[in-house]
Design a protein around this motif. Structure first.
Motif, PDB file in Angstrom:
ATOM      1  N   GLN A 405      -4.914 -11.236  11.658  1.00 58.73           N
ATOM      2  CA  GLN A 405      -5.625 -10.253  10.844  1.00 58.73           C
ATOM      3  C   GLN A 405      -5.534  -8.860  11.441  1.00 58.73           C
ATOM      4  OE1 GLN A 405      -9.834 -10.903  10.650  1.00 58.73           O
ATOM      5  NE2 GLN A 405     -10.159  -9.468   8.970  1.00 58.73           N
ATOM      6  N   ALA A 406      -5.768  -8.751  12.753  1.00 52.72           N
ATOM      7  CA  ALA A 406      -5.724  -7.440  13.401  1.00 52.72           C
ATOM      8  C   ALA A 406      -4.323  -6.843  13.346  1.00 52.72           C
ATOM      9  CB  ALA A 406      -6.189  -7.566  14.849  1.00 52.72           C
ATOM     10  N   ALA A 407      -3.305  -7.680  13.587  1.00 52.69           N
ATOM     11  CA  ALA A 407      -1.930  -7.181  13.552  1.00 52.69           C
ATOM     12  C   ALA A 407      -1.546  -6.730  12.152  1.00 52.69           C
ATOM     13  CB  ALA A 407      -0.972  -8.272  14.027  1.00 52.69           C
ATOM     14  N   ARG A 408      -1.917  -7.500  11.162  1.00 55.95           N
ATOM     15  CA  ARG A 408      -1.573  -7.115   9.788  1.00 55.95           C
ATOM     16  C   ARG A 408      -2.280  -5.824   9.384  1.00 55.95           C
ATOM     17  NH1 ARG A 408      -2.514  -7.908   4.271  1.00 55.95           N
ATOM     18  NH2 ARG A 408      -0.689  -8.632   3.123  1.00 55.95           N
ATOM     19  N   SER A 409      -3.510  -5.674   9.797  1.00 57.61           N
ATOM     20  CA  SER A 409      -4.235  -4.448   9.481  1.00 57.61           C
ATOM     21  C   SER A 409      -3.595  -3.237  10.159  1.00 57.61           C
ATOM     22  CB  SER A 409      -5.701  -4.580   9.923  1.00 57.61           C
ATOM     23  OG  SER A 409      -6.407  -3.385   9.697  1.00 57.61           O
ATOM     24  N   ALA A 410      -3.215  -3.384  11.443  1.00 56.48           N
ATOM     25  CA  ALA A 410      -2.596  -2.263  12.169  1.00 56.48           C
ATOM     26  C   ALA A 410      -1.246  -1.899  11.574  1.00 56.48           C
ATOM     27  CB  ALA A 410      -2.451  -2.626  13.644  1.00 56.48           C
ATOM     28  N   ILE A 411      -0.438  -2.898  11.235  1.00 53.65           N
ATOM     29  CA  ILE A 411       0.886  -2.622  10.659  1.00 53.65           C
ATOM     30  C   ILE A 411       0.739  -2.051   9.256  1.00 53.65           C
ATOM     31  CG2 ILE A 411       3.059  -3.680   9.960  1.00 53.65           C
ATOM     32  CD1 ILE A 411       2.703  -5.670  12.228  1.00 53.65           C
ATOM     33  N   SER A 412      -0.254  -2.512   8.515  1.00 52.46           N
ATOM     34  CA  SER A 412      -0.504  -1.930   7.184  1.00 52.46           C
ATOM     35  C   SER A 412      -0.872  -0.456   7.290  1.00 52.46           C
ATOM     36  CB  SER A 412      -1.625  -2.712   6.492  1.00 52.46           C
ATOM     37  OG  SER A 412      -1.952  -2.125   5.244  1.00 52.46           O
ATOM     38  N   THR A 413      -1.679  -0.121   8.283  1.00 51.45           N
ATOM     39  CA  THR A 413      -2.005   1.296   8.517  1.00 51.45           C
ATOM     40  C   THR A 413      -0.760   2.092   8.876  1.00 51.45           C
ATOM     41  OG1 THR A 413      -4.210   0.642   9.304  1.00 51.45           O
ATOM     42  CG2 THR A 413      -3.448   2.856   9.869  1.00 51.45           C
ATOM     43  N   LEU A 414       0.116   1.498   9.685  1.00 49.10           N
ATOM     44  CA  LEU A 414       1.385   2.164  10.029  1.00 49.10           C
ATOM     45  C   LEU A 414       2.210   2.427   8.770  1.00 49.10           C
ATOM     46  CD1 LEU A 414       3.639   3.073  11.987  1.00 49.10           C
ATOM     47  CD2 LEU A 414       4.335   0.658  12.118  1.00 49.10           C
ATOM     48  N   ILE A 415       2.301   1.440   7.892  1.00 53.78           N
ATOM     49  CA  ILE A 415       3.067   1.604   6.649  1.00 53.78           C
ATOM     50  C   ILE A 415       2.483   2.727   5.807  1.00 53.78           C
ATOM     51  CG2 ILE A 415       3.718   0.476   4.499  1.00 53.78           C
ATOM     52  CD1 ILE A 415       5.274  -0.591   6.814  1.00 53.78           C
ATOM     53  N   ASP A 416       1.175   2.762   5.688  1.00 50.08           N
ATOM     54  CA  ASP A 416       0.535   3.817   4.888  1.00 50.08           C
ATOM     55  C   ASP A 416       0.777   5.197   5.502  1.00 50.08           C
ATOM     56  OD1 ASP A 416      -0.398   1.867   3.189  1.00 50.08           O
ATOM     57  OD2 ASP A 416      -2.356   1.711   4.149  1.00 50.08           O
ATOM     58  N   ASP A 417       0.712   5.280   6.825  1.00 50.46           N
ATOM     59  CA  ASP A 417       0.958   6.572   7.486  1.00 50.46           C
ATOM     60  C   ASP A 417       2.390   7.043   7.257  1.00 50.46           C
ATOM     61  OD1 ASP A 417      -1.621   6.548   8.398  1.00 50.46           O
ATOM     62  OD2 ASP A 417      -1.127   5.796  10.396  1.00 50.46           O
ATOM     63  N   LEU A 418       3.344   6.135   7.325  1.00 52.41           N
ATOM     64  CA  LEU A 418       4.746   6.509   7.095  1.00 52.41           C
ATOM     65  C   LEU A 418       4.968   6.944   5.649  1.00 52.41           C
ATOM     66  CD1 LEU A 418       6.634   3.750   9.129  1.00 52.41           C
ATOM     67  CD2 LEU A 418       6.110   6.090   9.806  1.00 52.41           C
ATOM     68  N   LYS A 419       4.294   6.280   4.729  1.00 51.81           N
ATOM     69  CA  LYS A 419       4.425   6.677   3.327  1.00 51.81           C
ATOM     70  C   LYS A 419       3.858   8.076   3.107  1.00 51.81           C
ATOM     71  CE  LYS A 419       4.168   2.020   1.339  1.00 51.81           C
ATOM     72  NZ  LYS A 419       3.356   1.106   0.499  1.00 51.81           N
ATOM     73  N   MET A 420       2.708   8.336   3.702  1.00 52.42           N
ATOM     74  CA  MET A 420       2.100   9.649   3.514  1.00 52.42           C
ATOM     75  C   MET A 420       2.909  10.737   4.212  1.00 52.42           C
ATOM     76  SD  MET A 420      -0.386   9.310   1.520  1.00 52.42           S
ATOM     77  CE  MET A 420      -1.002  10.976   1.732  1.00 52.42           C
ATOM     78  N   HIS A 421       3.522  10.412   5.347  1.00 51.60           N
ATOM     79  CA  HIS A 421       4.352  11.406   6.041  1.00 51.60           C
ATOM     80  C   HIS A 421       5.557  11.798   5.204  1.00 51.60           C
ATOM     81  CE1 HIS A 421       7.541  12.699   8.851  1.00 51.60           C
ATOM     82  NE2 HIS A 421       6.547  13.303   9.486  1.00 51.60           N
ATOM     83  N   GLY A 422       6.107  10.813   4.472  1.00 49.80           N
ATOM     84  CA  GLY A 422       7.232  11.108   3.604  1.00 49.80           C
ATOM     85  C   GLY A 422       8.586  10.869   4.229  1.00 49.80           C
TER      86      GLY A 422
END
Length: 764
Positions: A405-422
């Motif tokens: 759960q913790a790993a999936r949450s952290a990687i999901s946050t990474l994905i969202d940050d990369l999407k927002m960065h563009g």
């Protein structure tokens, strides 16, 4: 004069610029250049003329001749100089007239040329204005005409370029087929820039196609036969010339050389951060194999992957206390494993920095960014994630689930940050293609852990282990109690006993399992209140006390907390179409352990004791089971509230599963309520039976007045109170403080006391 002649012969010659007779100087020989000299001075010129006018014998004569002045030499010298100057002036005037005439002729010619140029310019301007007016007109014909002219010009330009390229291509083919050389392409590759290398790559591909058609001997067929036969009888073609050079091999060798040079240049540009050079090389290499070679070189040689390949064998460490908290169901999980968290932060920085380089270095940046992201997630993150989860699995099932759960949450946050960065679209959000790649990589990371029913089975096994550990002593205590002798209760007790034995045996078998991690076994034993696994195996040696068999709201709350954590984790990790099915499975575990094993077992024990007290005639009935009702009713209320508030709303998407869950919940709660009602009914019967027995001791003579003088001091009521009445009153008085805390004031307590009062009144 003979004397003069002899004297003159012994004197030095006059200056070289003058020539004359031996006695007197002659006219000077100066010309126009003498006056044109920048250093010309009039005074010096006159002095020179004066010096030349004095004969040499006069200059060196006796002293008495110094005062004799002879003007004639000066007169002749200046006359000659003047005559010479007149001649020069005449020549100068003549040259001036000629130049003036030439200037006038040139001016006339220039005027005519300017007039002609003006006329031509006026005509060109008139034609241009006419063309411009015809092209810029508002009518449809003008627009159509302009479009046609532009298209025609473009077509002509394309034809010109095509003709030029075709000519060069034919020259290259003749060179490679006849002489086995590619000097033209080599020269173009060495001398030209990026555009020339692009053309070399295109020409090399076209030469390969020509070779495949015209030099089929260089292209072996599938069966190994060469194609040089005629179309009539399959024999050798007499018109086929003998092959002299393997054109395919030569062209492919040139292509390989060109590709290697470009890759080397690309690497050098990358190390020098020359993005323009990288862009040029990448553009050329795209024409070879769609850029696969340059993309592979860029990604594989990246320093991030080189460093990570050295660290990938590093074992997962961490604080032992953190792993213990991760396996403790009552403790707050510590979060993401430190090494994985550090990797995620590093990936975020590296990807954002490299996206800028990729955008500037590659004309097909989106394709390169896709490959780079795939390599980052598939090699670095996935390998580290697997190592962390393997380590967590060796700790406990709960540690695995929490780490997942913790790993999936952290990687999901990474994905969202990369999407927002563009990334390559920065500062705009990521493009749909990159977004799809990130989502796909995220899904691929966790597919093995959510395929089919893999995840929910882990959750079920974890909850069953925790519940079995928590209820282990409870099941041991109730498995040792005696059952009531009635036939109906024997059958019910037998069913409950079998369920308890099954749960106990499953728990012991799980403790003996070799795949159970030592840390998890230690945690399960701690929850069960045991010291070691041998204690669980030797069930007869386990010491249990009465408190172990009593219902505890604290334990019930722990069970609800563990289940709520599992539900929340399931929604975060495996939410979707299977949510209703997963929630139904969790509800089944809750009903089995809390309702059937925990509540029903305790209520059955209370019911057995109440039933056994109905026949008690020698001593006052034992109502010690009454305090069990309060925690049982409280837990039943918790159970109903939890199911209707948490579980059932999550099954709304599947009507059939929700109906089945509602039906199962209703049956379970009704069964528990019926057991409580049965216990209360047996309790009323026990109380009334004992009251009836007390009343049976009442005698008619007990109501006669007493002759005891001490009784005079008592009141009338005291005189009427018999020993039987006193016993009944005392017995009923003890019931009130017993039932009041067990049955919360409300309809249930009122109904119970009312029923008891009616029965007591009937006895009276």
């Amino acid at each position: 004069m003979p004397g003069t002649t002899s004297t003159s012969s012994s004197i030095s010659q006059p200056p070289a610029v003058y020539s004359g007779r031996s006695v007197f100087g002659q006219a000077p020989t100066f010309d126009l250049e003498t006056f044109s000299n920048r250093d010309f001075v009039v005074k010096d010129f006159v002095e020179t003329l004066s010096d030349s006018a004095v004969p040499p014998n006069r200059k060196s004569g006796p002293a008495n001749q110094a005062n004799a002045f002879d003007p004639k030499p000066f007169i002749r010298t200046f006359e000659n100089a003047l005559n010479r100057m007149v001649e020069i002036s005449g020549d100068l005037e003549h040259r001036e007239n000629e130049l003036s005439a030439a200037v006038r002729r040139a001016e006339v010619q220039h005027g005519r040329a300017m007039q002609s140029a003006k006329t031509g310019l006026d005509e060109a301007m008139a034609k241009f204005e006419s063309l411009d007016s015809s092209l810029s007109g508002n009518d449809q014909n003008s627009v159509t005409r302009a479009v046609k002219i532009g298209q025609k010009l473009e077509e002509l330009d394309r034809q010109r370029i095509c003709a030029h390229d075709t000519r060069f291509l034919i020259q290259c083919w003749l060179e490679v087929s006849e002489r086995g050389e590619l000097f033209l392409l080599e020269d173009k590759r060495r001398q030209g820039g990026g555009e020339s290398k692009v053309q070399c790559a295109k020409i090399a591909r076209q030469l390969l196609k020509i070779s495949q058609r015209l030099d089929q001997q260089s292209w072996p067929q599938a069966n190994g036969a060469s194609i040089h036969v005629n179309g009539v009888n399959g024999g050798p073609n007499p018109n086929q010339k003998k092959r002299r050079h393997n054109t395919r091999e030569l062209i492919e060798k040139f292509s390989e050389t060109l590709e290697k040079d470009l890759l080397k240049s690309f690497d050098e540009f990358y190390r020098r951060e020359n993005f323009d050079g990288m862009h040029e090389c990448a553009k050329v290499l795209y024409d070879f194999n769609s850029g696969a070679s340059v993309i592979g070189a860029f990604v594989n040689q990246h320093q991030f992957f080189i460093d990570r390949s050295q660290l990938i064998t590093e074992e997962v460490g961490g604080d032992p206390a953190s792993w213990e908290r991760l396996a403790d169901p009552d403790a707050q999980p510590p979060g993401v494993e430190p090494s994985l968290q550090a990797l995620i932060k590093e990936v975020k920085i590296v990807v954002q920095e490299e996206s800028t380089i990729i955008k500037r270095a590659f004309p097909y940046a989106e394709q390169v960014m896709t490959k780079f992201l795939q390599r980052v997630f598939q090699q670095s993150i996935q390998q580290r994630l697997e190592m962390v989860l393997e380590k967590a699995n060796t700790v406990s099932s709960l540690a695995f689930l929490r780490s997942l759960q913790a790993a999936r949450s952290a990687i999901s946050t990474l994905i969202d940050d990369l999407k927002m960065h563009g990334l390559i679209e920065s500062p705009e959000p990521a493009s749909p293609q990159i977004t799809m790649v990130l989502d796909q990589q995220f899904d691929d990371l966790f597919v093995p852990y959510f395929a089919g029913s893999t995840y929910i089975e882990r959750e079920k096994r974890n909850l069953e282990e925790l519940y079995s550990s928590l209820l282990f002593k409870f099941t041991i205590f109730h498995s040792r109690r005696k059952k009531a002798p009635t036939t109906l209760m024997k059958s019910l007790a037998k069913s409950g006993s079998e369920m308890l034995a099954s749960a106990r045996d499953a728990y012991v078998e799980r403790l003996d399992s070799s795949d159970l991690a030592p840390a998890q076994k230690k945690m399960l034993l701690r929850i069960a209140g045991l010291k070691d696994a041998e204690s669980a195996n030797a069930q007869t040696e386990i010491e249990v006390i009465s408190e172990d068999g009593i219902l505890s709201t604290t334990n019930a709350k722990r069970m609800f907390k563990w289940l709520a954590e599992a539900v929340g984790r399931g929604l975060e990790l495996n939410g979707g179409n299977e949510t209703a099915k997963d929630v139904s499975a969790l509800l089944h575990i809750l009903i089995t352990n809390m309702a059937e094993i925990y509540l029903e077992t305790a209520l059955d024990a209370a019911n057995d004791l109440a039933t056994s007290q109905e026949t008690a005639t020698k001593s006052e009935p034992d109502l010690s089971y009454i305090p069990t009702l309060k925690p049982a009713i409280t837990i039943m209320h918790f159970l109903s509230t939890f199911i209707h508030t948490v579980l059932l709303p999550l099954a709304t998407s599947n009507i059939s599963i929700r109906k089945e869950m509602t039906r199962s919940t209703t049956q379970t709660l009704e069964s528990l309520e019926n057991k409580v009602n049965t216990i209360l009914q047996h309790t009323i019967d026990v109380i009334l039976n004992w009251t009836s027995r007390l009343l049976s001791n009442q005698k008619k003579t007990d109501f006669r007045p007493r002759d005891d003088p001490a009784a005079v001091q008592n009141t009338y009521t005291d005189l009427l109170q018999t020993q039987t009445c006193q016993a009944v009153s005392t017995f009923l008085s003890r019931l009130h403080p017993l039932f009041l805390p067990s049955l919360t004031p409300g309809p249930n307590l009122t109904a119970f006391l009312t029923e008891l009062a009616i029965g007591f009144r009937a006895l009276l």
